[in-house]
Enzyme design. Structure first.
Site, PDB file in Angstrom:
ATOM      1  N   TYR A  19      -5.475   1.238  -0.324  1.00  0.00           N
ATOM      2  CA  TYR A  19      -4.177   0.574  -0.191  1.00  0.00           C
ATOM      3  C   TYR A  19      -4.047  -0.034   1.210  1.00  0.00           C
ATOM      4  CZ  TYR A  19       0.881  -0.147  -0.506  1.00  0.00           C
ATOM      5  OH  TYR A  19       2.140  -0.700  -0.507  1.00  0.00           O
ATOM      6  N   HIS A  23      -3.929  -4.092   2.305  1.00  0.00           N
ATOM      7  CA  HIS A  23      -2.803  -4.633   3.060  1.00  0.00           C
ATOM      8  C   HIS A  23      -3.230  -5.147   4.436  1.00  0.00           C
ATOM      9  CE1 HIS A  23      -0.275  -3.083  -0.114  1.00  0.00           C
ATOM     10  NE2 HIS A  23       0.705  -3.814   0.406  1.00  0.00           N
ATOM     11  N   TYR A  42       8.806  -6.292   7.730  1.00  0.00           N
ATOM     12  CA  TYR A  42       8.485  -5.534   6.519  1.00  0.00           C
ATOM     13  C   TYR A  42       7.455  -4.468   6.872  1.00  0.00           C
ATOM     14  CZ  TYR A  42       7.261  -5.166   1.466  1.00  0.00           C
ATOM     15  OH  TYR A  42       7.041  -4.743   0.166  1.00  0.00           O
ATOM     16  N   TRP A  77      -1.161 -10.698  -6.774  1.00  0.00           N
ATOM     17  CA  TRP A  77      -1.158  -9.520  -5.894  1.00  0.00           C
ATOM     18  C   TRP A  77      -0.856  -8.259  -6.700  1.00  0.00           C
ATOM     19  CZ3 TRP A  77      -2.960  -8.370  -1.262  1.00  0.00           C
ATOM     20  CH2 TRP A  77      -2.522  -7.199  -0.635  1.00  0.00           C
ATOM     21  N   TRP A  78       0.138  -8.336  -7.568  1.00  0.00           N
ATOM     22  CA  TRP A  78       0.455  -7.172  -8.399  1.00  0.00           C
ATOM     23  C   TRP A  78      -0.741  -6.768  -9.248  1.00  0.00           C
ATOM     24  CZ3 TRP A  78       5.779  -9.193 -10.427  1.00  0.00           C
ATOM     25  CH2 TRP A  78       6.734  -9.073  -9.407  1.00  0.00           C
TER      26      TRP A  78
END
Length: 105
Positions: A19, A23, A42, A77-78
């Protein structure tokens, strides 16, 4: 002034490093789509005991965040992240809103 939003997502066990890796290499066109929708400042945090991800972001007053699910880059992306976290049928991450309890400006 920007509006803060916070929510929780769930990472699958053993997926923290992947993950983070994905990112760290966020696609430039995805970052641009997020910014264009009014998202800034963010951050995502991991609770390593529970695999819960806690996201905090700020929105510009004229944000268009609700249009992001229709963006092809967001859908890609999802799909790319679906193997790492709990997702809905369309691979959108399952998000649970968090209630503000305290703020120290």
């Amino acid at each position: 002034m920007s509006q803060p939003i916070a929510f929780r997502m769930m990472l699958k066990p053993g997926m923290a490093e992947e993950y983070r890796r994905r990112h760290d290499a966020i696609w430039p066109d995805l970052a641009e789509a997020l910014r264009a929708a009014g998202i800034h400042d963010y951050s995502i945090f991991l609770d390593e005991e529970t695999n819960a991800l806690f996201a905090v972001l700020r929105l510009h007053p004229d944000d268009t965040r609700d249009t992001l699910p229709g963006e092809p880059v967001m859908q890609r992306w999802w799909d790319y992240m679906a193997d790492l976290m709990e997702v809905r049928a369309d691979n959108r991450p399952v998000e649970a809103p968090l209630t503000p309890m305290f703020y120290l400006p």
